[in-house]
Design a protein around this motif. Structure first.
Motif, PDB file in Angstrom:
ATOM      1  N   ARG A  34      -3.232  -2.335  -2.594  1.00  0.00           N
ATOM      2  CA  ARG A  34      -4.209  -1.748  -3.518  1.00  0.00           C
ATOM      3  C   ARG A  34      -4.605  -0.335  -3.102  1.00  0.00           C
ATOM      4  O   ARG A  34      -4.977   0.470  -3.944  1.00  0.00           O
ATOM      5  N   THR A  35      -4.558  -0.041  -1.803  1.00  0.00           N
ATOM      6  CA  THR A  35      -5.041   1.264  -1.327  1.00  0.00           C
ATOM      7  C   THR A  35      -3.969   2.092  -0.642  1.00  0.00           C
ATOM      8  O   THR A  35      -4.122   3.295  -0.487  1.00  0.00           O
ATOM      9  N   GLY A  36      -2.899   1.477  -0.203  1.00  0.00           N
ATOM     10  CA  GLY A  36      -1.879   2.188   0.554  1.00  0.00           C
ATOM     11  C   GLY A  36      -0.676   2.554  -0.286  1.00  0.00           C
ATOM     12  O   GLY A  36      -0.602   2.266  -1.474  1.00  0.00           O
ATOM     13  N   ASN A  37       0.276   3.202   0.356  1.00  0.00           N
ATOM     14  CA  ASN A  37       1.518   3.592  -0.284  1.00  0.00           C
ATOM     15  C   ASN A  37       2.648   2.849   0.418  1.00  0.00           C
ATOM     16  O   ASN A  37       2.955   3.131   1.570  1.00  0.00           O
ATOM     17  N   LEU A  46     -15.057 -10.560  17.942  1.00  0.00           N
ATOM     18  CA  LEU A  46     -13.861  -9.787  17.615  1.00  0.00           C
ATOM     19  C   LEU A  46     -14.188  -8.797  16.506  1.00  0.00           C
ATOM     20  O   LEU A  46     -14.742  -9.177  15.472  1.00  0.00           O
ATOM     21  N   GLN A  47     -13.858  -7.550  16.718  1.00  0.00           N
ATOM     22  CA  GLN A  47     -14.051  -6.518  15.703  1.00  0.00           C
ATOM     23  C   GLN A  47     -12.833  -5.615  15.671  1.00  0.00           C
ATOM     24  O   GLN A  47     -12.196  -5.384  16.697  1.00  0.00           O
ATOM     25  N   LEU A  48     -12.526  -5.130  14.484  1.00  0.00           N
ATOM     26  CA  LEU A  48     -11.424  -4.179  14.359  1.00  0.00           C
ATOM     27  C   LEU A  48     -11.920  -2.781  14.688  1.00  0.00           C
ATOM     28  O   LEU A  48     -13.016  -2.400  14.299  1.00  0.00           O
ATOM     29  N   LYS A  49     -11.087  -2.034  15.409  1.00  0.00           N
ATOM     30  CA  LYS A  49     -11.400  -0.636  15.685  1.00  0.00           C
ATOM     31  C   LYS A  49     -11.144   0.167  14.424  1.00  0.00           C
ATOM     32  O   LYS A  49     -10.438  -0.282  13.515  1.00  0.00           O
ATOM     33  N   GLN A  50     -11.685   1.365  14.376  1.00  0.00           N
ATOM     34  CA  GLN A  50     -11.545   2.206  13.187  1.00  0.00           C
ATOM     35  C   GLN A  50     -10.081   2.499  12.877  1.00  0.00           C
ATOM     36  O   GLN A  50      -9.665   2.449  11.723  1.00  0.00           O
ATOM     37  N   GLU A  51      -9.275   2.779  13.920  1.00  0.00           N
ATOM     38  CA  GLU A  51      -7.859   3.071  13.667  1.00  0.00           C
ATOM     39  C   GLU A  51      -7.106   1.832  13.190  1.00  0.00           C
ATOM     40  O   GLU A  51      -6.144   1.927  12.417  1.00  0.00           O
ATOM     41  N   GLU A  52      -7.540   0.634  13.612  1.00  0.00           N
ATOM     42  CA  GLU A  52      -6.919  -0.599  13.119  1.00  0.00           C
ATOM     43  C   GLU A  52      -7.255  -0.814  11.652  1.00  0.00           C
ATOM     44  O   GLU A  52      -6.392  -1.213  10.860  1.00  0.00           O
ATOM     45  N   ARG A  53      -8.491  -0.514  11.277  1.00  0.00           N
ATOM     46  CA  ARG A  53      -8.886  -0.615   9.863  1.00  0.00           C
ATOM     47  C   ARG A  53      -8.087   0.372   9.011  1.00  0.00           C
ATOM     48  O   ARG A  53      -7.646   0.048   7.910  1.00  0.00           O
ATOM     49  N   ALA A  54      -7.898   1.585   9.525  1.00  0.00           N
ATOM     50  CA  ALA A  54      -7.143   2.600   8.791  1.00  0.00           C
ATOM     51  C   ALA A  54      -5.687   2.158   8.615  1.00  0.00           C
ATOM     52  O   ALA A  54      -5.107   2.333   7.540  1.00  0.00           O
ATOM     53  N   ALA A  55      -5.100   1.586   9.665  1.00  0.00           N
ATOM     54  CA  ALA A  55      -3.712   1.114   9.582  1.00  0.00           C
ATOM     55  C   ALA A  55      -3.589  -0.022   8.569  1.00  0.00           C
ATOM     56  O   ALA A  55      -2.623  -0.077   7.799  1.00  0.00           O
ATOM     57  N   LEU A  56      -4.559  -0.928   8.552  1.00  0.00           N
ATOM     58  CA  LEU A  56      -4.527  -2.022   7.573  1.00  0.00           C
ATOM     59  C   LEU A  56      -4.698  -1.508   6.155  1.00  0.00           C
ATOM     60  O   LEU A  56      -4.099  -2.032   5.215  1.00  0.00           O
ATOM     61  N   ALA A  57      -5.518  -0.482   5.983  1.00  0.00           N
ATOM     62  CA  ALA A  57      -5.711   0.098   4.649  1.00  0.00           C
ATOM     63  C   ALA A  57      -4.409   0.693   4.128  1.00  0.00           C
ATOM     64  O   ALA A  57      -4.124   0.628   2.934  1.00  0.00           O
ATOM     65  N   LEU A  58      -3.603   1.275   5.027  1.00  0.00           N
ATOM     66  CA  LEU A  58      -2.309   1.824   4.607  1.00  0.00           C
ATOM     67  C   LEU A  58      -1.351   0.730   4.154  1.00  0.00           C
ATOM     68  O   LEU A  58      -0.495   0.965   3.311  1.00  0.00           O
ATOM     69  N   GLU A  59      -1.469  -0.461   4.727  1.00  0.00           N
ATOM     70  CA  GLU A  59      -0.583  -1.566   4.367  1.00  0.00           C
ATOM     71  C   GLU A  59      -1.057  -2.328   3.139  1.00  0.00           C
ATOM     72  O   GLU A  59      -0.308  -3.104   2.562  1.00  0.00           O
ATOM     73  N   ASP A  60      -2.306  -2.133   2.752  1.00  0.00           N
ATOM     74  CA  ASP A  60      -2.867  -2.838   1.603  1.00  0.00           C
ATOM     75  C   ASP A  60      -2.233  -2.295   0.323  1.00  0.00           C
ATOM     76  O   ASP A  60      -2.285  -1.090   0.068  1.00  0.00           O
TER      77      ASP A  60
END
Length: 144
Positions: free
Chosen positions: A101-104, A85-99
């Motif tokens: 520490r890094t998202g808004n 199982l691996q996250l796709k790049q767009e899934e990683r980007a979406a998770l970063a937005l929800e974090d």
């Protein structure tokens, strides 16, 4: 403490908690992360049982597996996994937005804000209606 006799919350180790003697920390930990401490096999068994019980199409299996493992550990996909199982790049980007520490946290779809506004107005109207009804019933009791 008012628990039902058949209430037996299960911790991730497979042991049942006695609500009268269990540590509050253990119960809190289990409520915060019910998947915490489960092995990879236990997680897969839970996911398979969920998929079977809910009759969700197999095409969503990968998404549900990813979500379950992320719910268990937010860093589950930082390294290469043995199960493939691996996250796709767009899934990683979406998770970063929800974090936080890094998202808004305020960067949400406008429809969400519209929904919150509508629900708030509905709650206010319901509250006014309740107050009006209470005032009317108290006036009637004084008259009668």
């Amino acid at each position: 403490m008012g628990y039902e006799a058949d209430y037996e919350p299960k911790v991730s180790t497979g042991q049942y908690l006695d609500p009268e003697t269990a540590s509050i920390d253990v119960i809190d930990r289990q409520l915060v992360n019910p998947f915490g401490g489960k092995s990879h096999k236990e997680m897969n068994d839970l996911i398979d049982a969920f998929m079977e019980k809910t009759k969700i199409d197999e095409i969503y299996s990968e998404h549900i597996r990813k979500g379950a493992f992320l719910a268990q550990d937010s860093e589950a996909f930082q390294d290469l996994r043995e199960d493939g199982l691996q996250l796709k790049q767009e899934e990683r980007a979406a998770l970063a937005l929800e974090d936080p520490r890094t998202g808004n946290k305020w960067n949400q779809p406008w429809i969400l804000y519209a929904l919150v506004g509508c629900c708030s107005l509905g709650a206010a109207v319901q509250g006014w209606d309740e107050v009006k009804r209470l005032c009317r019933s108290s006036d009637e009791s004084k008259v009668g």
